[in-house]
Write an enzyme that holds these catalytic residues in place. Structure first.
Site, PDB file in Angstrom:
ATOM      1  N   GLU A 178      49.065  41.988  36.504  1.00 15.44           N
ATOM      2  CA  GLU A 178      48.706  42.129  37.929  1.00 15.44           C
ATOM      3  C   GLU A 178      47.566  41.213  38.363  1.00 15.44           C
ATOM      4  O   GLU A 178      47.342  41.019  39.564  1.00 15.44           O
ATOM      5  CB  GLU A 178      48.336  43.598  38.224  1.00 15.44           C
ATOM      6  CG  GLU A 178      46.933  44.025  37.863  1.00 15.44           C
ATOM      7  CD  GLU A 178      46.701  44.313  36.379  1.00 15.44           C
ATOM      8  OE1 GLU A 178      45.646  44.885  36.050  1.00 15.44           O
ATOM      9  OE2 GLU A 178      47.557  43.943  35.539  1.00 15.44           O
TER      10      GLU A 178
ATOM     11  N   HIS B 123      46.935  41.579  31.489  1.00 10.92           N
ATOM     12  CA  HIS B 123      46.998  42.060  32.862  1.00 10.92           C
ATOM     13  C   HIS B 123      48.018  41.265  33.683  1.00 10.92           C
ATOM     14  O   HIS B 123      47.677  40.238  34.277  1.00 10.92           O
ATOM     15  CB  HIS B 123      45.632  41.918  33.534  1.00 10.92           C
ATOM     16  CG  HIS B 123      44.619  42.915  33.083  1.00 10.92           C
ATOM     17  ND1 HIS B 123      44.483  44.156  33.676  1.00 10.92           N
ATOM     18  CD2 HIS B 123      43.696  42.867  32.096  1.00 10.92           C
ATOM     19  CE1 HIS B 123      43.508  44.826  33.078  1.00 10.92           C
ATOM     20  NE2 HIS B 123      43.022  44.073  32.121  1.00 10.92           N
TER      21      HIS B 123
ATOM     22  N   CYS C 291      46.725  47.093  29.455  1.00 10.75           N
ATOM     23  CA  CYS C 291      45.372  46.974  28.903  1.00 10.75           C
ATOM     24  C   CYS C 291      44.844  48.337  28.429  1.00 10.75           C
ATOM     25  O   CYS C 291      45.277  48.841  27.409  1.00 10.75           O
ATOM     26  CB  CYS C 291      44.445  46.309  29.916  1.00 10.75           C
ATOM     27  SG  CYS C 291      42.888  45.725  29.176  1.00 10.75           S
TER      28      CYS C 291
END
Length: 251
Positions: A201, A199, A113
């Site tokens: 994660e 993202h 990002c």
């Protein structure tokens, strides 16, 4: 047995309170993702999920501390609420460090990002606000031929939380894919780096917390919020993306 891979997480922000407490910052969150992905890789003789990585966290915003490049095998550049196009001293320092890391022939890079945009900026691509607005929650990314080969999928599903973009691809990289709202969804240099605008994660609890807080602050309207909440729990390919990076590290 090979020594652990030395992975430095450059923490470009602190997560919101609930997420920070649960996952212990971006260092904790990416440590979890990397270990889950090492388990999914299923090659413990090459990379043991528990002992095969030495993962450290570095506060590049307040402390502005960085590892010596000779002391790490890979860098993770995290997301951030900050704007990648700003000229704050810590951002300029991060851009310069990223440029040096890119030029280093040994160190690998995984950029997420804001980190993806910083990498683009370090390679002289323009970054800034997206006139198409926010991209939120789990979205589809149309993969390039290289992206399909790298991730082993025809399409990619990934959490998004951004209104900034890289406007174009630096000449040094290969495109990994695009979405209707963002033409630069990922960059790749064989043996060197993988970046994604989304993202890998993020999890449903993180996304719902961010949507809730940003709706309450007036950043998202009710329609945006409802649409994003409806996609926050969709299965996504964060593990597959990170497995691809681990394979790059191990090659």
């Amino acid at each position: 047995m090979a020594p652990p891979l030395r992975i430095a997480v450059l923490e470009c922000d602190t997560p919101v309170d609930k997420v920070n407490q649960k996952y212990k910052g971006y260092h904790g969150l990416f440590s979890l993702l990397l270990r889950e992905s090492a388990a999914a890789l299923g090659q413990p003789e090459k990379l043991d999920p528990e002992t095969g990585m030495d993962i450290t966290g570095w506060d590049v915003v307040i402390a502005q501390e960085y590892p010596n490049l000779e002391d790490v095998d890979a860098l993770v550049l995290t997301g951030s609420k900050h704007d990648s196009f700003e000229s704050h001293p810590w951002i300029l320092k991060l851009v310069e460090y990223t440029k040096k890391a890119f030029e280093d022939k040994r160190v690998k890079i995984f950029a997420i990002c804001f980190g993806h945009q910083i990498l683009a900026r370090a390679l002289n691509a323009k970054v800034g606000r997206n006139s198409a607005g926010w991209e939120l929650a789990v979205c589809n990314v149309d993969l390039s031929k290289t992206g399909k080969e790298l991730f082993g999928r025809d399409k990619l599903r990934i959490h998004q939380m951004h209104q900034d973009i890289a406007y174009g691809y630096p000449s040094e990289v290969v495109s990994l894919g695009a979405s209707p709202k963002c033409a630069v969804q990922g960059m790749y240099v064989p043996g060197k780096l993988i970046t994604v605008q989304g993202h890998p994660e993020f999890r449903e609890d993180i996304m719902t917390e961010l949507i809730t807080l940003r709706t309450a602050s007036g950043l998202f309207n009710k329609e945006q919020s409802a649409d994003a909440m409806g996609r926050a729990g969709i299965a996504h390919d964060g593990i597959a993306i990170t497995v691809a990076f681990l394979k790059l590290l191990l090659a």
